[in-house]
Write a protein that holds these residues in place. Structure first.
Motif, short mmCIF file in Angstrom:
data_model
loop_
_atom_site.label_atom_id
_atom_site.label_comp_id
_atom_site.label_asym_id
_atom_site.label_seq_id
_atom_site.Cartn_x
_atom_site.Cartn_y
_atom_site.Cartn_z
N ILE A 173 12.97 -15.14 0.98
CA ILE A 173 12.90 -14.18 2.10
C ILE A 173 12.97 -12.74 1.62
O ILE A 173 13.50 -12.43 0.55
N VAL A 174 12.40 -11.84 2.43
CA VAL A 174 12.64 -10.40 2.32
C VAL A 174 12.80 -9.88 3.75
O VAL A 174 12.25 -10.44 4.70
N ILE A 175 13.59 -8.83 3.88
CA ILE A 175 13.85 -8.22 5.19
C ILE A 175 13.51 -6.74 5.12
O ILE A 175 13.84 -6.08 4.14
N ILE A 176 12.84 -6.24 6.15
CA ILE A 176 12.59 -4.80 6.23
C ILE A 176 13.32 -4.25 7.45
O ILE A 176 13.45 -4.92 8.48
N ASN A 177 13.81 -3.03 7.31
CA ASN A 177 14.50 -2.33 8.40
C ASN A 177 13.76 -1.02 8.69
O ASN A 177 14.14 0.04 8.17
N PRO A 178 12.68 -1.07 9.49
CA PRO A 178 11.92 0.15 9.76
C PRO A 178 12.68 1.10 10.69
O PRO A 178 13.47 0.67 11.54
N GLY A 179 12.38 2.40 10.52
CA GLY A 179 12.85 3.38 11.48
C GLY A 179 11.95 3.34 12.70
O GLY A 179 11.29 2.32 12.97
N VAL A 180 11.89 4.42 13.45
CA VAL A 180 10.97 4.50 14.59
C VAL A 180 9.55 4.51 14.05
O VAL A 180 9.18 5.39 13.26
N VAL A 181 8.76 3.52 14.47
CA VAL A 181 7.42 3.33 13.90
C VAL A 181 6.39 4.14 14.68
O VAL A 181 6.20 3.92 15.88
N ILE A 182 5.73 5.07 13.99
CA ILE A 182 4.68 5.89 14.60
C ILE A 182 3.34 5.21 14.42
O ILE A 182 2.84 5.04 13.30
N GLY A 183 2.75 4.78 15.53
CA GLY A 183 1.46 4.11 15.48
C GLY A 183 0.85 4.06 16.87
O GLY A 183 1.57 4.15 17.88
#
Length: 334
Positions: A173-183
């Motif tokens: 496994i890998v985990i990502i913790n994004p901030g506020v995603v601009i898209g």
């Protein structure tokens, strides 16, 4: 074949586009046909023939919180990107948040183990990082404190525990913790509301700030992590730490309006969350601002991106260019 849960959301739809255009065989779950139309809209921002790409996805109607209907979703799957989640900061939604974010993630982990998945990438959030320490950048090693977290943050942290459990049982496994995603594409939720709010020429901005990241950075980081030998680690994905005032100063001129110039005072926030509580409990309205959220808006949150940069030699793209792109797409819908 690759499975993307939550493929009809902001991150999921952009991930599907990335995977399909790079020649991957992809499956994704959905709840309603209308949600697939949102994916079609997102694809249309990047190609003149979105329908052709949509048709290449193996769509399966399934709810990750309903274990009984999930088993077939994993047939023939080698890699899983788990993007599905419910976002709400209303304390009244805790049980449904727990069902989707925690129990649903537990289901995904269990079926990944059952079907011998080679690797799982879980999309968490900076809301699951420990409390902010004034004057310091938060890292992946922050100590968790549930008392200072939102109901959404609590369920995302508990979902991470399900993923860590899977790793202890042999799942890569890998985990990502994004901030506020601009898209672009989801203008009534998430970061899309910043563009909708700014377009109305509003006068007030909320105090404080947080970490922001572009959708392309999130997708590229996920793909690179899945292609790497890195496992059993989590990574904060934040391009810039920025005040909300500064964000509106970047967005508003590109939408042809003046940016807000008046800061919402602490007194106003205190009054608003109390009124919000009253309207929710007496009139049954959905909460827009909880006490925990109001307290968080007083401060600038700062997050470190050093880990992802050093481990992957990762370079973040120009956030300003992404904001301009989003503004252009927002104007197209008007």
């Amino acid at each position: 074949m690759i499975l993307v849960t939550g493929g009809t959301g902001l991150i999921g739809s952009h991930l599907l586009f990335h995977l399909i255009t790079n020649g991957n065989s992809v499956r994704s779950n959905y709840r309603t046909k209308a949600s697939i139309e949102k994916v079609h809209k997102v694809f249309g921002y990047y190609t003149d023939d979105p329908s052709h790409l949509i048709e290449q996805i193996d769509w399966v109607q399934a709810d990750i919180a309903d274990l009984g209907g999930l088993d077939s979703l994993f047939d023939g799957i080698e890699y899983v990107y788990h993007c599905a989640a419910l976002i709400s900061f209303d304390p009244k939604d805790f049980k449904i948040l727990e069902r989707t974010n925690v129990e649903g993630t537990g289901n995904v982990v269990n079926l990944s183990l059952k079907h011998g998945i080679k690797k799982l990438c879980y999309v968490s959030s900076i809301a699951a990082i420990g409390p902010i320490i004034k004057g310091k950048e938060s890292t992946e090693e922050n100590e968790w404190n549930e008392a200072k977290a939102s109901v959404y943050g609590i369920t995302k942290y508990e979902a991470e525990l399900e993923v860590w459990r899977g790793s202890q049982e042999g799942l890569s496994i890998v985990i990502i913790n994004p901030g506020v995603v601009i898209g672009p594409g989801f203008w009534k939720s998430g970061s899309g509301t910043f563009f909708s709010y700014a377009s109305k020429g509003k006068k007030y901005f909320i105090p404080g700030g947080t970490g922001f990241v572009t959708i392309n950075d999130v997708i590229n980081a996920m793909a690179k992590l899945m292609d790497s030998n890195i496992q059993t680690e989590r990574f904060i994905l934040v391009n810039q730490n920025m005040t909300y005032e500064k964000l509106f100063q970047k967005i508003a001129p590109k939408l042809g309006v003046a940016p807000p110039t008046k800061k919402v005072s602490k007194f106003m926030l205190e009054c608003f969350w109390r009124w919000d509580w009253v309207r929710s409990n007496i009139f049954g309205k959905r909460r827009k601002l909880s006490r925990a959220m109001a307290n968080g808006l007083y401060h600038q949150e700062n997050y470190s991106n050093q880990k992802i940069k050093s481990r992957l030699d990762f370079t973040f793209e120009d956030l300003d260019k992404s904001i301009v792109f989003c503004c252009d797409k927002f104007m197209e819908k008007v």
